[in-house]
Design an enzyme around this catalytic site. Structure first.
Site, PDB file in Angstrom:
ATOM      1  N   SER A 152      -8.684  -0.717  -4.721  1.00 23.17           N
ATOM      2  CA  SER A 152      -8.816  -0.251  -3.536  1.00 23.17           C
ATOM      3  C   SER A 152     -10.386  -0.040  -3.019  1.00 23.17           C
ATOM      4  O   SER A 152     -11.239  -0.941  -3.422  1.00 23.17           O
ATOM      5  CB  SER A 152      -7.926   1.168  -3.132  1.00 23.17           C
ATOM      6  OG  SER A 152      -7.724   1.073  -1.717  1.00 23.17           O
ATOM      7  N   LYS A 157       0.896  -1.358  -0.095  1.00 24.42           N
ATOM      8  CA  LYS A 157      -0.024  -0.154  -0.043  1.00 24.42           C
ATOM      9  C   LYS A 157       1.002   1.228  -0.011  1.00 24.42           C
ATOM     10  O   LYS A 157       1.294   1.851   0.918  1.00 24.42           O
ATOM     11  CB  LYS A 157      -0.996   0.169   1.217  1.00 24.42           C
ATOM     12  CG  LYS A 157      -2.101   0.815   1.173  1.00 24.42           C
ATOM     13  CD  LYS A 157      -2.801   0.585  -0.038  1.00 24.42           C
ATOM     14  CE  LYS A 157      -4.311   1.403  -0.131  1.00 24.42           C
ATOM     15  NZ  LYS A 157      -5.050   1.087  -1.042  1.00 24.42           N
TER      16      LYS A 157
END
Length: 590
Positions: free
Chosen positions: A389, A191
């Site tokens: 996401s 991430k």
């Protein structure tokens, strides 16, 4: 440093332009007098397609479309929905003899280009021709043009063929100079949306994932050209890798194009193809005009059935509120999904997702409505350029998911950013703060000081909880274990082709494939398509604050490709409000 100056330039210009727009809003609206009358298409015509604007999911209901004043280009931007519909209509239109692809820059994502490309491939099944011409071939336009029967370039033109590159702008050095510390709380090894704020280069994990998905996209790019141009894929790779294509003559030598011609020669060729004599004008219809041709006939052909398939468009960053044509507001999208769920005429839903994510809370609100809708009628997801996401979060509850091979997806992870501005205030500006509080954590989130270890632990717990909810939602929706989703999650980004192999998507295909799947699952042979959320009229937009949309129109026109830097700076402030489920960064392929 060059990227930093681009940021500064984009921001300053954006602010200046935005400050003067309200003065000319009324002038602009009064000046818009474009006609919506249906256009008659002459026999032996060509459909002229020139895409020199960003391609959104839907044609915007924009009062400034077709308007040119104050030196700004008001070329009408056509949405992907109408581009595909026009190509499909032209396939059956006896008056259209072929398509002319002309000077397009393809300021769109890879998957959007893929859908238009597939539409042209389907068009060619009619036996009609497609001819492509440009003075400058970007790699994106060449990928589109490579399906044409003939590909031509100006003898003095430019042909780009050098491979893909992805670049990230790192801001840590600038933040250090300003005395700003980005306090990072995240879950997910990959991430990497926060990396630009505390690193000066890519982490090893991020470099691995970018190398992987960029390689997958490039392989698909080369495979498509290889198939349509009948050139060995390895040969194409070597041509790009060795920088062989320097001049138009090189492109002709290695069969990437079919000829070097000037525009007058192309027009003469098109006249010959359509049976028009040399002294007469070529019969040509522009894409924007063709959209309006035979509108009444198109509606009649839709039939009288009461059955509906609803296409709900979710495009842009995800935040709370209503959003607009280029952003996803959880309130507006949730309301739209709820409306089609309760509408008995709607037998199935296609959720079109083109989003890098955003607020994890807003994503969860939308996910809830998708999950409830799936219990009463089929829900099929169609992914556009990006469905990652939070964009993947809202998709994962669907019955099945379609993606293009070069769609960017995955990025299952959560993060939060809280700035510490203490050094900026104290050392740079000479500002200090003091106060009282009734509880130990009453001022949690105060940007004038660093987080305490206990405060950081509280925020980390919140982010961990969000990630657990995310992976559980994906596991339940995809029929996998949470442990498996965690293993392929961790914020890692995948292409559609890769996501198919690991079970994040079900099939590779476009929005039309998703619609057909929805019809089959709902046992529908006849149906009408209805789209949501409803695009608001000019008066609605003006009453709700049209100036915001108008400002964006003019800022985009002035900044061009640098508009993305302006958007990135605006996005930083949004990321500092709530935990985020969004892409590591905006994917820019050069």
């Amino acid at each position: 440093m060059k990227q930093f100056f681009k940021f500064v330039f984009a921001t300053v210009v954006g602010i200046i332009i935005a400050s003067i727009i309200p003065i000319i809003v009324i002038i602009g609206i009064i000046s818009v007098a474009s006609s919506d009358k249906a256009v008659e298409v002459d026999a032996n015509s060509i459909l002229h397609i020139k895409i020199a604007y960003p391609v959104n999911e839907r044609t915007p209901n924009n009062p400034f479309a077709g308007l040119s004043f104050l030196g700004l280009d008001g070329e009408k931007a056509i949405g992907l929905n109408d581009i595909l519909a026009s190509i499909k209509k032209a396939k059956k239109d006896d008056n259209i003899k072929g398509i002319f692809l002309d000077e397009s820059y393809m300021m769109s994502g890879q998957a959007t280009t893929e859908e238009i490309r597939n539409g042209l491939i389907d068009f060619k099944k009619s036996g009609k021709f497609v001819v492509a011409y440009s003075e400058i071939y970007t790699q994106g336009f060449y990928y589109l043009a490579s399906v044409a029967d003939k590909v031509y370039i100006n003898p003095k033109g430019i042909f780009e063929f050098r491979g893909f590159a992805s670049e990230i702008t790192f801001l840590k050095g600038a933040l250090d100079k300003l005395g700003i510390e980005a306090q990072i709380i995240k879950v997910g090894t990959y991430k990497s949306a926060v990396e630009p704020y505390f690193l000066t280069k890519m982490s090893d994990a991020n470099r691995l994932q970018v190398t992987s998905y960029l390689g997958s996209m490039y392989d698909h790019f080369l495979t498509g050209i290889s198939k349509n141009r009948n050139i060995n894929k390895d040969s194409l790779f070597n041509l790009a890798n060795n920088g062989t294509i320097q001049e138009p003559e090189d492109a002709l030598k290695y069969k990437l194009v079919d000829g070097l011609k000037y525009k007058d020669e192309i027009l003469a060729d098109l006249k010959t193809r359509t049976g028009i004599t040399e002294k007469k004008d070529l019969h040509s219809v522009e894409l924007a005009d063709y959209m309006k041709s035979d509108a009444k006939k198109d509606n009649e052909e839709a039939g009288t059935t009461k059955n509906r398939i609803a296409v709900v468009y979710a495009s842009g960053e995800i935040n709370g509120g209503d959003g607009d044509d280029n952003s996803i507001g959880s309130e507006a999208i949730s309301k739209a999904i709820r409306k089609v769920r309760l509408d008995d005429k709607v037998k199935a839903v296609v959720l079109r997702v083109n989003s890098p994510g955003g607020s994890s809370l807003a994503s969860d609100v939308i996910w809830r409505e998708v999950m409830l809708t799936k219990k009463v009628k089929p829900v099929i997801v169609s992914m556009g350029d990006v469905a990652a996401s939070g964009g993947y979060y809202i998709a994962c509850a669907a019955d099945s998911i379609y993606a293009e091979p070069n769609t960017i997806t995955g990025s299952i992870g959560i993060f939060a950013v809280l700035p510490n501005l203490q050094k900026l205030f104290n050392d740079k500006l000479g500002i200090t703060f003091d106060g009282v509080k009734t509880g130990k954590f009453a001022d949690l989130g105060d940007v004038s000081r660093p987080l305490t270890p206990e405060e950081r632990a509280i925020l980390q717990k919140s982010v961990n909880h969000g990630y657990d909810a995310f992976t559980k939602a994906v596991a339940d929706g995809r029929g996998k274990t949470q442990a498996y989703i965690n293993s392929i999650g961790q914020g890692r980004v995948w292409t559609g082709s890769q996501a198919l192999k690991i079970g994040l998507v079900d099939k590779l295909g476009n929005i039309n494939d998703a619609v057909k799947s929805a019809a089959k699952k709902a046992n529908l042979k006849e149906y009408k398509l209805v789209t949501y959320p409803e695009q608001k009229s000019i008066l609605n937009k003006f009453g709700e604050g049209l100036s915001t949309e108008v400002k964006a129109h003019f800022v985009k026109a002035e900044l061009g490709e640098n508009y993305r830097y302006y958007e990135q700076i605006k996005g930083v402030t949004q990321m500092m409000r709530t935990p985020q489920a969004r892409m590591p960064y905006d994917v820019v392929i050069k």
